[in-house]
Design an enzyme around this catalytic site. Structure first.
Site, PDB file in Angstrom:
ATOM      1  CG  HIS A 160      10.822  52.216  97.656  1.00 33.97           C
ATOM      2  ND1 HIS A 160      10.127  51.078  97.325  1.00 33.97           N
ATOM      3  CD2 HIS A 160      12.139  51.910  97.482  1.00 33.97           C
ATOM      4  CE1 HIS A 160      10.985  50.121  96.962  1.00 33.97           C
ATOM      5  NE2 HIS A 160      12.202  50.604  97.061  1.00 33.97           N
TER       6      HIS A 160
ATOM      7  CG  ASP B 183      18.647  49.363  97.332  1.00 30.76           C
ATOM      8  OD1 ASP B 183      19.191  50.485  97.347  1.00 30.76           O
ATOM      9  OD2 ASP B 183      18.752  48.553  98.279  1.00 30.76           O
TER      10      ASP B 183
HETATM   11  O1  T3D Z   1      18.485  48.618 104.312  1.00 32.68           O
HETATM   12  C1  T3D Z   1      17.987  48.655 103.204  1.00 32.68           C
HETATM   13  O2  T3D Z   1      16.898  49.162 102.961  1.00 32.68           O
HETATM   14  C2  T3D Z   1      18.821  48.160 102.052  1.00 32.68           C
HETATM   15  C3  T3D Z   1      19.351  49.345 101.360  1.00 32.68           C
HETATM   16  C4  T3D Z   1      20.612  49.386 100.937  1.00 32.68           C
HETATM   17  C5  T3D Z   1      21.087  50.589 100.288  1.00 32.68           C
HETATM   18  C6  T3D Z   1      22.575  50.743 100.284  1.00 32.68           C
HETATM   19  O3  T3D Z   1      23.014  51.884 100.247  1.00 32.68           O
HETATM   20  S1  T3D Z   1      23.582  49.374 100.299  1.00 32.68           S
HETATM   21  C7  T3D Z   1      25.204  50.080 100.126  1.00 32.68           C
HETATM   22  C8  T3D Z   1      25.713  50.640 101.425  1.00 32.68           C
HETATM   23  N1  T3D Z   1      26.942  51.386 101.277  1.00 32.68           N
HETATM   24  C9  T3D Z   1      28.118  50.791 101.108  1.00 32.68           C
HETATM   25  O4  T3D Z   1      28.243  49.595 101.018  1.00 32.68           O
HETATM   26  C10 T3D Z   1      29.317  51.714 101.089  1.00 32.68           C
HETATM   27  C11 T3D Z   1      30.175  51.464 102.314  1.00 32.68           C
HETATM   28  N2  T3D Z   1      31.282  52.407 102.358  1.00 32.68           N
HETATM   29  C12 T3D Z   1      32.369  52.259 101.593  1.00 32.68           C
HETATM   30  O5  T3D Z   1      32.521  51.338 100.812  1.00 32.68           O
HETATM   31  C13 T3D Z   1      33.426  53.317 101.757  1.00 32.68           C
HETATM   32  O6  T3D Z   1      33.246  53.950 102.988  1.00 32.68           O
HETATM   33  C14 T3D Z   1      33.393  54.373 100.632  1.00 32.68           C
HETATM   34  C15 T3D Z   1      33.890  53.735  99.322  1.00 32.68           C
HETATM   35  C16 T3D Z   1      32.018  54.967 100.457  1.00 32.68           C
HETATM   36  C17 T3D Z   1      34.363  55.530 100.998  1.00 32.68           C
HETATM   37  O7  T3D Z   1      35.628  54.982 101.305  1.00 32.68           O
HETATM   38  P1  T3D Z   1      36.723  55.891 102.058  1.00 32.68           P
HETATM   39  O8  T3D Z   1      37.967  55.082 102.118  1.00 32.68           O
HETATM   40  O9  T3D Z   1      36.775  57.218 101.397  1.00 32.68           O
HETATM   41  O10 T3D Z   1      36.113  56.159 103.512  1.00 32.68           O
HETATM   42  P2  T3D Z   1      36.051  55.119 104.737  1.00 32.68           P
HETATM   43  O11 T3D Z   1      37.282  55.221 105.548  1.00 32.68           O
HETATM   44  O12 T3D Z   1      35.642  53.764 104.264  1.00 32.68           O
HETATM   45  O13 T3D Z   1      34.789  55.715 105.542  1.00 32.68           O
HETATM   46  C18 T3D Z   1      34.948  56.803 106.451  1.00 32.68           C
HETATM   47  C19 T3D Z   1      34.160  56.455 107.685  1.00 32.68           C
HETATM   48  O14 T3D Z   1      32.771  56.356 107.310  1.00 32.68           O
HETATM   49  C20 T3D Z   1      34.539  55.101 108.270  1.00 32.68           C
HETATM   50  O15 T3D Z   1      34.344  55.193 109.660  1.00 32.68           O
HETATM   51  P3  T3D Z   1      35.651  55.232 110.674  1.00 32.68           P
HETATM   52  O16 T3D Z   1      36.470  54.026 110.357  1.00 32.68           O
HETATM   53  O17 T3D Z   1      36.360  56.521 110.309  1.00 32.68           O
HETATM   54  O18 T3D Z   1      35.032  55.247 112.037  1.00 32.68           O
HETATM   55  C21 T3D Z   1      33.514  54.172 107.692  1.00 32.68           C
HETATM   56  O19 T3D Z   1      33.279  53.032 108.466  1.00 32.68           O
HETATM   57  C22 T3D Z   1      32.279  55.074 107.691  1.00 32.68           C
HETATM   58  N3  T3D Z   1      31.307  54.646 106.672  1.00 32.68           N
HETATM   59  C23 T3D Z   1      31.419  54.791 105.350  1.00 32.68           C
HETATM   60  N4  T3D Z   1      30.355  54.297 104.742  1.00 32.68           N
HETATM   61  C24 T3D Z   1      29.545  53.812 105.693  1.00 32.68           C
HETATM   62  C25 T3D Z   1      30.156  54.036 106.943  1.00 32.68           C
HETATM   63  N5  T3D Z   1      29.585  53.661 108.095  1.00 32.68           N
HETATM   64  C26 T3D Z   1      28.390  53.035 108.004  1.00 32.68           C
HETATM   65  N6  T3D Z   1      27.743  52.812 106.826  1.00 32.68           N
HETATM   66  C27 T3D Z   1      28.302  53.169 105.665  1.00 32.68           C
HETATM   67  N7  T3D Z   1      27.616  52.973 104.510  1.00 32.68           N
END
Ligand code: T3D
Length: 261
Positions: free
Chosen positions: A88, A143
């Protein structure tokens, strides 16, 4: 403050902030939220800065909350408190900042990363960028301002669809929906963003800032209030050196040299 999770540079009136945790697609941990908030604050106070560019390092803009950090913190802090003390502050800092902000969206903007992208004043997306309300995939509601920004920008039906499907909205669709201002080839994003930033940094900064205020506050006003607020802000703009310079330049048939004052 020295920064570890972001890069920051200022050149010729343009500040560039780069979210820099590329191995996690620039997911926000607490340090990156704090550093990004702090750097916006100092760029806002720096008289040498007249436009700010926000982008991401690597292939993502930001994947939102770092889910590893989220899991680690467990129930040590409530999500509500985390939002209030973190995202925020960042979102408010951006929306109330007295400088125009360009989001150079170089890849995916997911979750809170989408919220941060939406808090910029102009979004220029690369053709491989996308937007995603990832929240419902992990059982959360949107959010970081996304419930406020998105229906206003693209309408309720599209915003709700994005929220419940959590599907990626590719750049071309984002353009069609009015979520971004321009879509450009990925290789040209830095150059085209720099040209936009130059144009804004050379412009009448005070007028831009007052426009930002009028439009942001205007969302919540009726027409009479909005007209009155415009008149009030125009009084301020009308007393600026840039207003005098703009009129003189027009009458002398030359380009205006705005100083931002
Ligand atoms: O805490 C609070 O205050 C609550 C607030 C919440 C706010 C939020 O933002 S909630 C939503 C959080 N974000 C997500 O749920 C998105 C998670 N990520 C994904 O779904 C996918 O990574 C993407 C669709 C964004 C991209 O997919 P892709 O296939 O292009 O990439 P990938 O292979 O998934 O990601 C690459 C790396 O980044 C991977 O790590 P690795 O396996 O190479 O070591 C992945 O784990 C890492 N990564 C991606 N997003 C996140 C992340 N690590 C931690 N947190 C992430 N959000």
């Amino acid at each position: 403050m020295t920064y570890e999770t972001i890069l920051y540079s200022v050149s010729d009136g343009v500040a560039t902030i780069t979210l820099n945790r590329p191995a996690k697609l620039n997911a926000f941990d607490d340090q990156m939220i704090a550093e990004t908030t702090d750097v916006f604050k100092s760029a806002g106070r720096d008289g040498a800065v007249r436009c700010i560019v926000l982008t991401g390092a690597g292939r993502g803009f930001s994947s939102g909350q770092d889910l590893g950090a989220f899991q680690e913190r467990g129930e040590n802090i409530s999500i509500g408190e985390h939002l209030r003390h973190g995202y925020h502050r960042l979102i408010r800092q951006m929306v109330t900042l007295e400088k125009p902000i360009i989001g150079a969206i170089n890849g995916i903007a997911a979750g809170a990363g989408c919220g941060v992208a939406l808090a910029a004043d102009i979004r220029i997306a690369s053709d491989n960028a996308s937007f995603m309300l990832a929240f419902s995939r992990i059982g959360l509601i949107p959010d970081s301002g996304t419930n406020w920004f998105l229906p206003r920008l693209i309408g309720y039906a599209r915003a709700f669809e994005m929220a419940v499907t959590a599907d990626r909205v590719p750049a071309a669709q984002a353009l069609e929906w009015g979520l971004v201002n321009r879509v450009v080839p990925a290789a040209q994003l830095p150059e085209i963003t720099a040209a936009w930033a130059r144009r804004l940094a050379d412009g009448p900064t005070l007028a831009f800032v007052l426009t930002k205020r009028a439009m942001n506050r205007g969302w919540d006003m009726d027409l009479s209030e909005a007209l009155e607020y415009e008149a009030y802000l125009q009084e301020v703009a009308g007393r600026s050196a840039d207003n005098r310079e703009g009129i003189a330049a027009f009458l002398e048939k030359r380009d205006a040299r705005f100083t931002g004052a």
